[in-house]
Design a protein around this motif. Structure first.
Motif, PDB file in Angstrom:
ATOM      1  N   LEU A 155       4.612   5.695  -5.123  1.00 54.03           N
ATOM      2  CA  LEU A 155       4.910   5.740  -6.560  1.00 54.03           C
ATOM      3  C   LEU A 155       3.884   6.576  -7.314  1.00 54.03           C
ATOM      4  N   THR A 156       2.611   6.418  -6.954  1.00 52.14           N
ATOM      5  CA  THR A 156       1.563   7.184  -7.627  1.00 52.14           C
ATOM      6  C   THR A 156       1.680   8.668  -7.314  1.00 52.14           C
ATOM      7  N   ALA A 157       1.947   8.995  -6.057  1.00 56.19           N
ATOM      8  CA  ALA A 157       2.102  10.405  -5.675  1.00 56.19           C
ATOM      9  C   ALA A 157       3.267  11.045  -6.417  1.00 56.19           C
ATOM     10  N   ILE A 158       4.385  10.341  -6.505  1.00 53.09           N
ATOM     11  CA  ILE A 158       5.555  10.879  -7.209  1.00 53.09           C
ATOM     12  C   ILE A 158       5.270  11.026  -8.698  1.00 53.09           C
ATOM     13  N   MET A 162       0.835  -1.199   0.000  1.00 50.18           N
ATOM     14  CA  MET A 162       0.000   0.000   0.000  1.00 50.18           C
ATOM     15  C   MET A 162       0.871   1.250   0.000  1.00 50.18           C
ATOM     16  N   VAL A 163       1.898   1.258   0.843  1.00 51.33           N
ATOM     17  CA  VAL A 163       2.804   2.405   0.906  1.00 51.33           C
ATOM     18  C   VAL A 163       3.562   2.564  -0.406  1.00 51.33           C
ATOM     19  N   ILE A 164       3.958   1.436  -1.008  1.00 50.05           N
ATOM     20  CA  ILE A 164       4.695   1.493  -2.272  1.00 50.05           C
ATOM     21  C   ILE A 164       3.840   2.109  -3.371  1.00 50.05           C
ATOM     22  N   PHE A 165       2.615   1.608  -3.533  1.00 52.69           N
ATOM     23  CA  PHE A 165       1.732   2.147  -4.570  1.00 52.69           C
ATOM     24  C   PHE A 165       1.362   3.597  -4.283  1.00 52.69           C
TER      25      PHE A 165
END
Length: 253
Positions: free
Chosen positions: A145-148, A139-142
């Motif tokens: 990555l999406t925010a960046i 969850m933190v990874i997605f």
């Protein structure tokens, strides 16, 4: 790496965000809460569950992703547009700070704002429905990555825009419709086969699907494909920004 310059821009952007807390945090949280109430009550009363998950809980990852996309674009585009509008962009371009450091500062601040807001919305969602996170690391990874990725896209829009109207053009006419058609409020498996195929051309489907999988272990698209597509969008945005700084597009004129 000029960490002092990065910190200066980052802190300035975050301070500007906190000064407009009503618009930056409270308004998006209230708007998303209304989605929970309206869709959870109105549609949730007619749809008991989707893929074994109650409808009200099912839409939580999609609503968080919708807010994340909108806020990442908005924060990053306004962050770089205002220096252009005020003419202070030339001070940044002439300062002893590289293009990479400039991107890290502006995009890092925009991504941080979006992630903080997403976590606040997640906490708010727990007040309305039972939210389970089966894969918190993913969850933190997605989320990150999406925010960046969309902060990079917002950075591009902020450079491209030559007026306040254009800052809203891309988010309102392209990103928001794609988000609503990307499985935010439903699973694409609920669609007829032809529309399921068409939906796979919508990039937001992969973002929402991967993020929802981290919550409930169910996905419309294989998790590996979702991760790969997210990285493709990320590197595509980085490539465009590299070209912008190399050519000076909308920066030197």
């Amino acid at each position: 790496m000029n960490f002092h310059a990065i910190k200066a821009i980052y802190v300035f952007e975050m301070a500007r965000w906190w000064r407009t807390i009503m618009q930056s945090i409270i308004s998006p949280v209230v708007s998303t809460s209304l989605y929970f109430v309206v869709f959870g009550a109105a549609i949730g009363s007619r749809i008991e569950s989707v893929e074994g998950v109650s409808y009200a809980s099912f839409i939580v990852p999609g609503l968080i992703m919708l807010s994340l996309l909108q806020q990442s674009l908005s924060n990053a585009s306004f962050g770089i547009y205002f220096p252009k509008f005020a003419g202070t962009i030339y001070e940044i371009l002439s300062a002893p700070i590289s293009h990479v450091e400039t991107i890290i500062a502006f995009v890092g601040a925009a991504a941080t704002k979006s992630i903080v807001l997403a976590l606040i919305i997640l906490a708010t969602a727990n007040l309305f429905v039972d939210v389970q996170i089966q894969h918190p690391v993913w969850m933190v990874i997605f989320l990150t990555l999406t925010a960046i990725t969309f902060s990079l896209l917002g950075f591009i829009i902020g450079i491209w825009a030559d007026g306040f109207e254009k800052l809203q053009l891309f988010p309102l006419l392209i990103v928001t419709p794609l988000a609503f058609l990307g499985g935010t409020f439903y699973s694409i498996t609920m669609l007829p086969p032809i529309w399921q195929t068409i939906s796979l051309f919508n990039p937001v489907v992969y973002l929402v699907s991967g993020f929802r999988w981290s919550f409930y272990g169910t996905a419309d698209v294989d998790i590996a494909i979702s991760l790969a597509m997210t990285l493709v969008f990320l590197f595509a945005a980085l490539g465009i920004i590299a070209w912008i700084f190399k050519t000076g597009y909308r920066l030197r004129t």
